[in-house]
Design a protein around this motif. Structure first.
Motif, PDB file in Angstrom:
ATOM      1  N   GLU A  83       0.843  -1.191   0.000  1.00  0.00           N
ATOM      2  CA  GLU A  83       0.000   0.000   0.000  1.00  0.00           C
ATOM      3  C   GLU A  83       0.880   1.244   0.000  1.00  0.00           C
ATOM      4  N   PRO A  84       1.075   1.899  -1.161  1.00  0.00           N
ATOM      5  CA  PRO A  84       1.894   3.106  -1.168  1.00  0.00           C
ATOM      6  C   PRO A  84       1.128   4.358  -0.730  1.00  0.00           C
ATOM      7  N   GLY A  85      -0.167   4.235  -0.527  1.00  0.00           N
ATOM      8  CA  GLY A  85      -0.961   5.373  -0.072  1.00  0.00           C
ATOM      9  C   GLY A  85      -1.169   6.406  -1.173  1.00  0.00           C
ATOM     10  N   GLN A  86      -2.035   7.363  -0.875  1.00  0.00           N
ATOM     11  CA  GLN A  86      -2.358   8.419  -1.834  1.00  0.00           C
ATOM     12  C   GLN A  86      -1.096   9.227  -2.159  1.00  0.00           C
ATOM     13  N   ASP A  87      -0.853   9.464  -3.420  1.00  0.00           N
ATOM     14  CA  ASP A  87       0.295  10.240  -3.914  1.00  0.00           C
ATOM     15  C   ASP A  87       1.640   9.583  -3.623  1.00  0.00           C
ATOM     16  N   GLY A  88       1.649   8.324  -3.208  1.00  0.00           N
ATOM     17  CA  GLY A  88       2.911   7.646  -2.931  1.00  0.00           C
ATOM     18  C   GLY A  88       3.266   6.671  -4.032  1.00  0.00           C
ATOM     19  N   GLN A  89       4.502   6.203  -4.001  1.00  0.00           N
ATOM     20  CA  GLN A  89       4.938   5.144  -4.896  1.00  0.00           C
ATOM     21  C   GLN A  89       5.671   4.096  -4.087  1.00  0.00           C
ATOM     22  N   ALA A  90       5.567   2.847  -4.531  1.00  0.00           N
ATOM     23  CA  ALA A  90       6.282   1.757  -3.864  1.00  0.00           C
ATOM     24  C   ALA A  90       7.740   1.801  -4.289  1.00  0.00           C
ATOM     25  N   ILE A  91       8.655   1.711  -3.319  1.00  0.00           N
ATOM     26  CA  ILE A  91      10.085   1.686  -3.605  1.00  0.00           C
ATOM     27  C   ILE A  91      10.703   0.459  -2.947  1.00  0.00           C
ATOM     28  N   VAL A  92      11.867   0.056  -3.446  1.00  0.00           N
ATOM     29  CA  VAL A  92      12.600  -1.089  -2.907  1.00  0.00           C
ATOM     30  C   VAL A  92      13.937  -0.596  -2.378  1.00  0.00           C
ATOM     31  N   SER A  93      14.256  -0.965  -1.140  1.00  0.00           N
ATOM     32  CA  SER A  93      15.522  -0.600  -0.495  1.00  0.00           C
ATOM     33  C   SER A  93      16.117  -1.843   0.137  1.00  0.00           C
ATOM     34  N   ILE A  94      17.363  -1.760   0.580  1.00  0.00           N
ATOM     35  CA  ILE A  94      17.977  -2.800   1.399  1.00  0.00           C
ATOM     36  C   ILE A  94      18.304  -2.173   2.746  1.00  0.00           C
ATOM     37  N   PHE A  95      17.845  -2.815   3.819  1.00  0.00           N
ATOM     38  CA  PHE A  95      18.187  -2.411   5.186  1.00  0.00           C
ATOM     39  C   PHE A  95      19.177  -3.435   5.716  1.00  0.00           C
ATOM     40  N   LYS A 117       7.383   5.945  -0.847  1.00  0.00           N
ATOM     41  CA  LYS A 117       8.065   7.218  -1.061  1.00  0.00           C
ATOM     42  C   LYS A 117       6.990   8.184  -1.528  1.00  0.00           C
ATOM     43  N   GLY A 118       6.966   9.369  -0.949  1.00  0.00           N
ATOM     44  CA  GLY A 118       5.972  10.344  -1.369  1.00  0.00           C
ATOM     45  C   GLY A 118       5.881  11.489  -0.389  1.00  0.00           C
ATOM     46  N   PRO A 119       4.984  12.417  -0.661  1.00  0.00           N
ATOM     47  CA  PRO A 119       4.865  13.598   0.192  1.00  0.00           C
ATOM     48  C   PRO A 119       4.294  13.254   1.569  1.00  0.00           C
ATOM     49  N   GLY A 120       4.644  14.083   2.535  1.00  0.00           N
ATOM     50  CA  GLY A 120       4.113  13.938   3.887  1.00  0.00           C
ATOM     51  C   GLY A 120       4.972  13.065   4.764  1.00  0.00           C
ATOM     52  N   ASP A 121       4.833  13.241   6.069  1.00  0.00           N
ATOM     53  CA  ASP A 121       5.582  12.464   7.056  1.00  0.00           C
ATOM     54  C   ASP A 121       4.944  11.090   7.179  1.00  0.00           C
ATOM     55  N   ASN A 122       5.746  10.035   7.031  1.00  0.00           N
ATOM     56  CA  ASN A 122       5.213   8.679   7.068  1.00  0.00           C
ATOM     57  C   ASN A 122       5.869   7.837   8.149  1.00  0.00           C
ATOM     58  N   CYS A 123       6.320   8.452   9.231  1.00  0.00           N
ATOM     59  CA  CYS A 123       6.873   7.667  10.331  1.00  0.00           C
ATOM     60  C   CYS A 123       6.579   8.365  11.654  1.00  0.00           C
ATOM     61  N   ASP A 124       5.715   7.752  12.447  1.00  0.00           N
ATOM     62  CA  ASP A 124       5.420   8.228  13.802  1.00  0.00           C
ATOM     63  C   ASP A 124       6.200   7.353  14.773  1.00  0.00           C
ATOM     64  N   VAL A 125       6.935   7.967  15.690  1.00  0.00           N
ATOM     65  CA  VAL A 125       7.716   7.252  16.694  1.00  0.00           C
ATOM     66  C   VAL A 125       7.216   7.668  18.073  1.00  0.00           C
ATOM     67  N   ILE A 126       6.966   6.667  18.923  1.00  0.00           N
ATOM     68  CA  ILE A 126       6.511   6.955  20.288  1.00  0.00           C
ATOM     69  C   ILE A 126       7.389   6.209  21.293  1.00  0.00           C
TER      70      ILE A 126
END
Length: 170
Positions: A48-60, A145-154
């Motif tokens: 799910e890349p979400g609205q205005d997002g694109q799916a990307i592939v990375s290596i962690f 990958k896309g606009p807006g903050d996509n990581c909430d940390v608590i």
């Protein structure tokens, strides 16, 4: 107070409230392709890349964690899913809590993933960052990958501890 997390075996059924288990198994749809040379394990995760997002592939590349381990924080990606597919053949830990408000330590679930099982965290599902065991481990990661903050940390109000790797069934 500190909660001790009980380790569960990672299965598609147990993990379903949090996303998908990515594995080649007889329990998933699969069929032969490429003139009989390849078995395709089909449609294993909903990316799910979400609205205005694109799916990307990375290596962690994850550094191994030592036990006992204290879980003090969690994160979520509110705009898209995040899939982890191990490349090192090593088991790793998966810590999750349901999507929604900030989780309590008692809501956390701890899974042991085999080195041939990936996970796809559904949009908004709380999870702990990468938990490699034993040695440095690489993961292919498919996320947004896309606009807006996509990581909430608590930070958790109560801590949770992973004391040992003895599994239980849920």
């Amino acid at each position: 107070m500190t909660i001790t997390l009980k380790l569960e075996t990672l299965t598609a059924e147990a993990f379903a409230p949090f996303g998908d288990v990515i594995e080649a198994s007889d329990t998933v749809q699969h069929f032969t392709i490429n003139e009989g040379n390849t078995e395709r394990y089909h449609d294993l995760a909903k990316i799910e890349p979400g609205q205005d997002g694109q799916a990307i592939v990375s290596i962690f590349r994850g550094q191994p964690r030592s036990l006992p381990f204290t879980v003090e924080m969690m994160e979520r990606h509110p705009k898209g899913s995040q899939a982890f597919i191990p490349q090192s053949g090593q088991p790793y830990l998966v810590i999750v809590a349901p999507a929604g408000p900030t989780p309590k330590a008692a809501e956390l679930r701890l899974f042991l993933a085999r080195g041939d099982q990936g996970v796809n965290y559904a949009t908004g599902v709380w999870h702990h960052p990468l938990m490699a065991l034993n040695q440095v481990a690489d993961f292919i990661v498919i996320d947004r990958k896309g606009p807006g903050d996509n990581c909430d940390v608590i930070q958790l109000e109560e801590k949770a501890i992973i004391a040992e790797l003895e599994t239980t069934t849920a």
